[in-house]
Write a protein that holds these residues in place. Sequence first.
Motif, mmCIF file in Angstrom:
data_model
loop_
_atom_site.group_PDB
_atom_site.id
_atom_site.type_symbol
_atom_site.label_atom_id
_atom_site.label_comp_id
_atom_site.label_asym_id
_atom_site.label_seq_id
_atom_site.Cartn_x
_atom_site.Cartn_y
_atom_site.Cartn_z
ATOM 1 N N TRP A 5 25.709 51.767 -13.415
ATOM 2 C CA TRP A 5 24.473 52.471 -13.074
ATOM 3 C C TRP A 5 24.540 53.164 -11.713
ATOM 4 C CZ3 TRP A 5 19.412 52.820 -15.364
ATOM 5 C CH2 TRP A 5 19.375 52.398 -16.687
ATOM 6 N N ASP A 28 21.712 44.094 -13.592
ATOM 7 C CA ASP A 28 21.799 44.376 -12.156
ATOM 8 C C ASP A 28 20.672 43.669 -11.412
ATOM 9 O OD1 ASP A 28 23.903 46.028 -12.882
ATOM 10 O OD2 ASP A 28 22.658 47.828 -12.901
ATOM 11 N N VAL A 40 23.450 58.287 -10.689
ATOM 12 C CA VAL A 40 24.142 57.348 -11.573
ATOM 13 C C VAL A 40 25.585 57.810 -11.736
ATOM 14 C CG1 VAL A 40 22.093 56.551 -12.802
ATOM 15 C CG2 VAL A 40 23.286 58.596 -13.598
ATOM 16 N N ALA A 76 21.991 51.132 -9.631
ATOM 17 C CA ALA A 76 22.141 49.697 -9.903
ATOM 18 C C ALA A 76 21.152 48.900 -9.065
ATOM 19 C CB ALA A 76 23.566 49.246 -9.614
ATOM 20 N N PHE A 94 27.939 56.159 -16.766
ATOM 21 C CA PHE A 94 26.573 56.111 -17.278
ATOM 22 C C PHE A 94 26.330 57.287 -18.212
ATOM 23 C CE2 PHE A 94 22.204 57.500 -17.218
ATOM 24 C CZ PHE A 94 21.447 56.355 -17.285
ATOM 25 N N ASN A 110 17.965 48.278 -14.612
ATOM 26 C CA ASN A 110 18.882 47.595 -15.516
ATOM 27 C C ASN A 110 18.794 46.076 -15.326
ATOM 28 O OD1 ASN A 110 20.992 47.363 -17.448
ATOM 29 N ND2 ASN A 110 22.471 47.130 -15.783
ATOM 30 N N LEU A 160 23.801 56.092 -21.553
ATOM 31 C CA LEU A 160 22.861 54.992 -21.371
ATOM 32 C C LEU A 160 21.416 55.466 -21.248
ATOM 33 C CD1 LEU A 160 24.617 52.400 -19.049
ATOM 34 C CD2 LEU A 160 24.606 52.566 -21.523
ATOM 35 N N TYR A 161 21.242 56.749 -21.012
ATOM 36 C CA TYR A 161 19.880 57.271 -20.939
ATOM 37 C C TYR A 161 19.152 57.098 -22.275
ATOM 38 C CZ TYR A 161 22.547 61.295 -22.694
ATOM 39 O OH TYR A 161 23.405 62.108 -23.384
ATOM 40 N N SER A 192 28.507 47.334 -12.093
ATOM 41 C CA SER A 192 27.555 48.083 -12.907
ATOM 42 C C SER A 192 28.000 49.531 -13.031
ATOM 43 C CB SER A 192 26.171 48.024 -12.253
ATOM 44 O OG SER A 192 25.262 48.908 -12.878
#
Length: 339
Positions: free
Chosen positions: A309, A321, A203, A313, A207, A318, A212-213, A307
């Motif tokens: 991610w 995505d 990632v 992605a 991220f 997500n 975002l985790y 994204s």
Amino acid sequence: MDYEIFKLGDVRLLSGVTLPNAILAYKTYGSLNEKKDNVIVYPTAFGDQHVQNEWLIGKGMALDPEKYFIIVPNLLGNGLSSSPSNTPSPFDKANFPQITIYENVTFQHRLLTEKFGIQKVALVVGWSMGGIQSFQWGASYPNMVERIAPFAGSAKTWPHTFVVLDGMKATLLATKGLDANKLDQLTSADMRAVGYVYAGWGVSQSFYREELYRDMGYNSLVDFVAGVWEASFMKMNPHDVLAMLWTGQHADISSDPTYNGDFDQALQGIKAHAYIMPGSTDLFCTVEDNRYEAERMPHAALRPIQSIWGHFAGRGINHADNRFIDDSLRNLLALDVDG
């Protein structure tokens, strides 16, 4: 088991080695129509098996099994198709032969033609190393494949990606002091460190910066790295991983008897209409690499997934995505490729 086996027999590889009693594991979704022209091929990526592809298959989605016959072939080396972990001596563990993306796709072509009598493929789609296989399908069988849609995957392993994969391999081999004579001693526990290396590539920086985790249920960076990267890699057989790493590092759609290393010619030979979808923040399958490839293909559109991610992605995690990929596939399948 929830998959089927296609027996390839004894196969002679480009390396000159003959792998006896080779097998290709696959799963199908939906039914083949009478014309046999509703076929979608969706190969698996590095470390994945067919179940990891199922997030993109479903009623009402672009890959709708009520409309299409979807074939998910498992990459050789992934533990289901012929792999170091399931092949008898003398080709078990570290003795498993080197197998290319070209050979994987050749075996998949045999499955389609010999098992099902298929002569036309509406779409080949794939993530990461699955994406490389979609490019290979287009280059190897240009008159058979109507569309390809690689996402977070390139037509060859560019030098930087080679180095990333080399770092993963070196980390695994270091657990045995880089001693080739000790490779058969590798265990899944030795994969722990590989997961930590990949954590920096899977990632993007954004991220991690935006944490975002936490949306995935992890309360800290440490928990996320252990719960996702360490845990997922420790489920893999280390010899299977080494086999897939070799396949990935040496991936190049022109490394076959047709193109003899002429990469640009291989790209130009892809007649399929293509949507190429890199992750905008992917750290090792980059937009720039895909742009080079798309510009040399006759019918390619570059459609980056916007994204943070990164490579993941394209992993089906997500929602935004996933929707972009599904919508893109729907649009691609609606194209009149005969026009």
